[in-house]
Design a protein around this motif. Structure first.
Motif, PDB file in Angstrom:
ATOM      1  N   MET A   1       0.824  -1.192   0.000  1.00 45.39           N
ATOM      2  CA  MET A   1       0.000   0.000   0.000  1.00 45.39           C
ATOM      3  C   MET A   1       0.869   1.256   0.000  1.00 45.39           C
ATOM      4  N   LYS A   2       2.024   1.170   0.636  1.00 43.36           N
ATOM      5  CA  LYS A   2       2.927   2.317   0.705  1.00 43.36           C
ATOM      6  C   LYS A   2       3.434   2.701  -0.678  1.00 43.36           C
ATOM      7  N   LYS A   3       3.616   1.707  -1.549  1.00 39.02           N
ATOM      8  CA  LYS A   3       4.113   1.993  -2.889  1.00 39.02           C
ATOM      9  C   LYS A   3       3.100   2.787  -3.697  1.00 39.02           C
ATOM     10  N   TYR A   4       1.806   2.603  -3.445  1.00 42.11           N
ATOM     11  CA  TYR A   4       0.785   3.378  -4.146  1.00 42.11           C
ATOM     12  C   TYR A   4       0.760   4.826  -3.671  1.00 42.11           C
ATOM     13  N   VAL A   5       1.018   5.037  -2.405  1.00 43.69           N
ATOM     14  CA  VAL A   5       1.073   6.407  -1.881  1.00 43.69           C
ATOM     15  C   VAL A   5       2.277   7.139  -2.467  1.00 43.69           C
ATOM     16  N   ILE A   6       3.406   6.465  -2.532  1.00 39.85           N
ATOM     17  CA  ILE A   6       4.608   7.085  -3.100  1.00 39.85           C
ATOM     18  C   ILE A   6       4.417   7.356  -4.588  1.00 39.85           C
ATOM     19  N   THR A   9       2.057  10.441  -5.193  1.00 33.21           N
ATOM     20  CA  THR A   9       2.503  11.741  -4.681  1.00 33.21           C
ATOM     21  C   THR A   9       2.718  12.770  -5.791  1.00 33.21           C
ATOM     22  N   SER A  62       2.544  -4.895  -9.773  1.00 33.13           N
ATOM     23  CA  SER A  62       1.890  -5.601  -8.677  1.00 33.13           C
ATOM     24  C   SER A  62       0.958  -6.689  -9.196  1.00 33.13           C
TER      25      SER A  62
END
Length: 71
Positions: A1-6, A9, A62
């Motif tokens: 999920m963190k990769k989608y936020v990055i 951005t 993914s």
């Protein structure tokens, strides 16, 4: 999920640049020159499309990793 936020951005930064350009606006100097922060438009569009491409890339990678793990 963190990769989608990055990856998303740059989309947020691009939208902020475009909105800042609209709200900052421009003015006319005493000698008749137009002074406006035009540089925010190309930077905003560049960041927006870069974010879309990176988000699509992360989603595709993914998806391919999930299909290879399940086989």
């Amino acid at each position: 999920m963190k990769k989608y936020v990055i990856a998303s951005t740059p989309i947020l930064l691009g939208v902020i640049c475009i909105i800042a350009k609209v709200f900052i606006g421009g003015n006319v100097a005493v000698d008749g020159r137009l002074e406006e922060p035009f540089f925010l438009l190309p930077i905003g569009f560049l960041l927006f499309f870069l974010g879309i491409v990176s988000l699509a890339g992360v989603a595709l990678i993914s998806m391919f990793k999930k299909t290879q793990v399940s086989k």
